[in-house]
Design a protein around this motif. Structure first.
Motif, PDB file in Angstrom:
ATOM      1  N   VAL B  39      10.119  40.156 -28.158  1.00 42.94           N
ATOM      2  CA  VAL B  39       9.244  39.020 -27.897  1.00 42.94           C
ATOM      3  C   VAL B  39       8.746  39.086 -26.451  1.00 42.94           C
ATOM      4  CG1 VAL B  39       9.070  36.508 -27.829  1.00 42.94           C
ATOM      5  CG2 VAL B  39      10.460  37.624 -29.581  1.00 42.94           C
ATOM      6  N   VAL B  40       7.428  39.189 -26.312  1.00 40.00           N
ATOM      7  CA  VAL B  40       6.844  39.309 -24.975  1.00 40.00           C
ATOM      8  C   VAL B  40       5.785  38.236 -24.783  1.00 40.00           C
ATOM      9  CG1 VAL B  40       5.577  40.801 -23.380  1.00 40.00           C
ATOM     10  CG2 VAL B  40       7.217  41.806 -24.983  1.00 40.00           C
ATOM     11  N   ARG B  41       5.845  37.564 -23.638  1.00 40.53           N
ATOM     12  CA  ARG B  41       4.806  36.601 -23.284  1.00 40.53           C
ATOM     13  C   ARG B  41       4.444  36.820 -21.818  1.00 40.53           C
ATOM     14  NH1 ARG B  41       0.550  34.119 -22.887  1.00 40.53           N
ATOM     15  NH2 ARG B  41       0.307  31.873 -23.136  1.00 40.53           N
ATOM     16  N   ARG B  42       3.162  37.098 -21.597  1.00 40.30           N
ATOM     17  CA  ARG B  42       2.703  37.314 -20.217  1.00 40.30           C
ATOM     18  C   ARG B  42       1.759  36.199 -19.823  1.00 40.30           C
ATOM     19  NH1 ARG B  42       1.525  42.052 -22.742  1.00 40.30           N
ATOM     20  NH2 ARG B  42       3.176  43.627 -22.615  1.00 40.30           N
ATOM     21  N   PHE B  43       1.895  35.761 -18.566  1.00 43.35           N
ATOM     22  CA  PHE B  43       0.909  34.850 -17.983  1.00 43.35           C
ATOM     23  C   PHE B  43       0.200  35.642 -16.893  1.00 43.35           C
ATOM     24  CE2 PHE B  43       4.280  31.861 -19.398  1.00 43.35           C
ATOM     25  CZ  PHE B  43       3.525  31.148 -20.320  1.00 43.35           C
ATOM     26  N   GLY B  44      -0.961  36.177 -17.206  1.00 46.68           N
ATOM     27  CA  GLY B  44      -1.628  37.038 -16.243  1.00 46.68           C
ATOM     28  C   GLY B  44      -0.741  38.232 -15.939  1.00 46.68           C
ATOM     29  N   GLY B  45      -0.432  38.438 -14.686  1.00 45.95           N
ATOM     30  CA  GLY B  45       0.376  39.592 -14.301  1.00 45.95           C
ATOM     31  C   GLY B  45       1.868  39.353 -14.458  1.00 45.95           C
TER      32      GLY B  45
END
Lengths: 328, 310
Positions: B39-45
């Motif tokens: 499970v991956v969640r990115r906020f911008g960088g």
């Protein structure tokens, strides 16, 4: 100053066509804004779509009056769905922006030269209300009941209009005491909480938008039939704001708020107008003309609304303690 | 006494099931209710959540802990459908539920609460509770107009709600607006309301945040009760002392990753966990560090310490 005349014209206005239009429009807005918390700033568009749906069907296409009513209602539902699909997933303020813009786009389209053959341009459409007035059982003449003075046509509009108000008020009462109404009020308070309890918030907001739009549709029918005409500039943004004023005077999220608000607002709007007019004509006020006096009442509506928001933001029927819970 | 005994047996069962597992991040459990992969969640960088594999044991109280900014709440939001993932998949009761909207997740029996309590301010306490019940006929627009169609069901719902209010000692507040409750009472109401959904998995986001110590004990008791009633509890907390008392298993997150798992007392002693909470140099004096690496580092450590709550 003829106070008797001032009183009877103001009382007549309190139950008149514009009061009915404000009331039905505010009932719809109450479902959307008062109970569900949807900031619909384009209620005028719902009135316009219904009025023009009726007028175009009958006048332009030459079809049956009742089909026109159905077309008007269907068009309102379509408008609600079109506005709702992109905005109801977003934060509340997006709906406000989109609805206010959509209402103006719609008005400018209706009055455009390109569609003059269909919608009649800036003159609008007439001669679609014969079927409605044929149903009038009252024989021609002027009828006075106490301070209320109208002719048979206006009385017919008033009877039908307030009957519709009664039906819609009952409907809102039944809806809002039910678990359905509870979900709507829950969404107004915090839609994520309601979502976490397994409710399809998007669909509920859509239903509220449609239901409130249909309230607006009946307001649009009454406005069109009362004047026997639709004209695009009757549906400008200030109509939406006057409907908001009516709702807030009466008290948002109160079943009888729109009725009380419409009666009081329509009375005062006329009262201020007539009083100022008479005061100018009898020389009591010398520094303005009667044309200016007509504009001053709009200024007074603004001032009155400000005073209301400062001293009684909950409206006449609202509960101040309930409103202040938000501040915590 | 009897309540104590049953609590012990239920807790023992949960602890026994987990006792022999290796103390490794992402270890598989004997009877998982929730399994998440990549499970991956990115906020911008910034990669807020990057969880390779994690399982939550059925019938146990699992704590998800970690320092501020570890991605616990974001992970919660992803699992319950309130936020969209960039990558990853997870199953609940064997059904894949990534991309399922939050209301459907809740209906499946996976119900969450919020870190910032979300009571419905201008609804009364009892109305808040009734709203929690699922499958209400009166919530459909057409049947709602005719009271006879839903009044029977409404009575059942109200009975169930009143039972829960008594259990959570909120029955005296039944007719008050939820907005008039204190912070702790709101936490209680939110937990009680989530039980109206009849959940199998209860996910509590910092149930103890902002609650006074007296009420904390009562809240902890209620969380333990959930396990006794056969529910699974997964809760987020950053205060390790709260966790020690009630959880059967602890999952530790730091910088978006699962860094350790195990029973509470073992996890607390794990050097990886202590480092994540206190910084790698927590047992050195500032003077030593200053000598080694210069004063800038000392400043950093002070910041980290300030961020840990006790």
């Amino acid at each position: 100053m003829d106070w008797g005349f001032i009183f009877t014209t103001s009382m007549s206005a309190a139950i008149g066509i514009s009061a009915i239009v404000f009331c039905l429009g505010a009932i719809g807005l109450n479902i959307q804004f008062g109970y569900t918390g949807l900031l619909n700033f384009g209620q005028a568009a719902f009135l316009a779509v219904a009025g023009y749906g009726l007028a175009t069907t009958v006048t332009t296409l030459g079809l049956n009056f009742w089909l026109g009513i159905v077309v008007g209602m269907a068009a309102t539902v379509v408008l609600a769905v079109i506005l709702g699909i992109p905005t109801l997933r977003l934060r509340a303020d997006y709906l406000a922006i989109v609805t206010i813009a959509a209402a103006e786009i719609l008005r400018l389209t209706l009055r455009s030269v390109a569609f003059k053959d269909t919608f009649g341009g800036s003159d609008g459409l007439q001669q679609f209300s014969d079927a409605f007035y044929k149903l009038n059982p009252i024989s021609p003449g002027a009828y006075d009941f106490g301070p209320f003075k109208y002719n048979e046509k206006s009385w017919w509009v008033i009877i039908v209009g307030w009957s519709l108000v009664a039906v819609w008020t009952l409907l809102v009462f039944l809806l809002m005491r039910s678990p359905f109404g509870r979900v709507l009020r829950g969404i107004r308070e915090d839609e994520d909480a309601v979502r976490s309890l397994g409710k399809n918030v998007y669909w509920y907001k859509m239903q509220a938008l449609i239901l409130g739009g249909l309230g607006g549709a009946f307001a649009g029918f009454m406005l069109a039939l009362g004047q026997s005409a639709v004209s695009p500039d009757a549906y400008a943004t200030n109509l939406t704001f006057l409907i908001y004023v009516v709702l807030i005077i009466g008290g948002a999220a109160r079943v009888f708020g729109p009725i009380l608000g419409a009666l009081i607002f329509s009375f005062l709007f006329q009262f201020v107008d007539v009083v100022l007019d008479q005061a100018v004509n009898t020389g009591l006020i010398t520094f303005i003309t009667s044309t200016q006096a007509a504009q001053i009442r709009l200024v007074m509506v603004g001032v009155g609304l400000m005073l209301l928001m400062i001293y009684r933001p909950q409206g006449i029927l609202g509960d101040r303690k309930e409103l202040q819970l938000d501040a915590r | 006494m009897r309540a104590d005994q049953s609590m012990n047996t239920s807790r023992d069962a949960a602890v026994a099931a987990l006792a022999d597992l290796p103390r490794e991040p992402g270890v598989s459990k004997p009877d998982p209710i929730l399994i998440a992969d990549n499970v991956v969640r990115r906020f911008g960088g910034l990669t807020a959540v990057d969880v390779d594999h994690v399982e939550v044991q059925r019938g146990a109280i699992t704590a998800l802990i970690g320092p501020n900014g570890a991605g616990k709440t974001t992970f919660f939001n992803l699992l319950t459908g309130f936020d969209k993932v960039d990558e990853g998949e997870w199953t609940y009761n064997g059904k894949a539920i990534q991309g399922v909207p939050p209301y459907k997740v809740a209906r499946m029996g996976m119900v969450r609460t919020f870190q910032l309590t979300k009571v419905l301010t201008r609804l009364t306490v009892i109305e808040n509770m009734r709203l929690g019940a699922t499958g209400q006929r009166g919530e459909r627009v057409l049947p709602s107009v005719i009271r006879a169609l839903w009044s029977g069901q409404e009575r059942e719902i109200t009975e169930r709600a009143d039972d829960l209010l008594r259990r959570f000692k909120l029955d005296a507040k039944r007719e008050d607006f939820a907005g008039s409750l204190s912070g702790g009472q709101r936490k209680l109401l939110e937990m009680a309301r989530s039980l109206m959904v009849n959940p199998e998995l209860v996910m509590l986001d910092e149930p103890m945040a902002g609650v006074n110590p007296a009420l904390t004990q009562s809240l902890l008791g209620h969380v333990k009760d959930l396990r006794e009633l056969g529910m699974t509890v997964l809760f987020v907390e950053h205060d390790m002392d709260m966790v020690r008392d009630i959880s059967d298993w602890v999952i530790v997150m730091a910088q978006g990753k699962i860094i350790a798992e195990g029973p509470p007392h073992e996890v607390m002693a794990d050097t990886r966990v202590i480092d994540a909470y206190l910084g790698a140099h927590h047992d050195q004096s500032l003077a030593e560090i200053a000598e080694e690496e210069g004063l800038d580092v000392a400043g950093e450590i002070l910041d980290t310490d300030g961020g840990v709550q006790t």
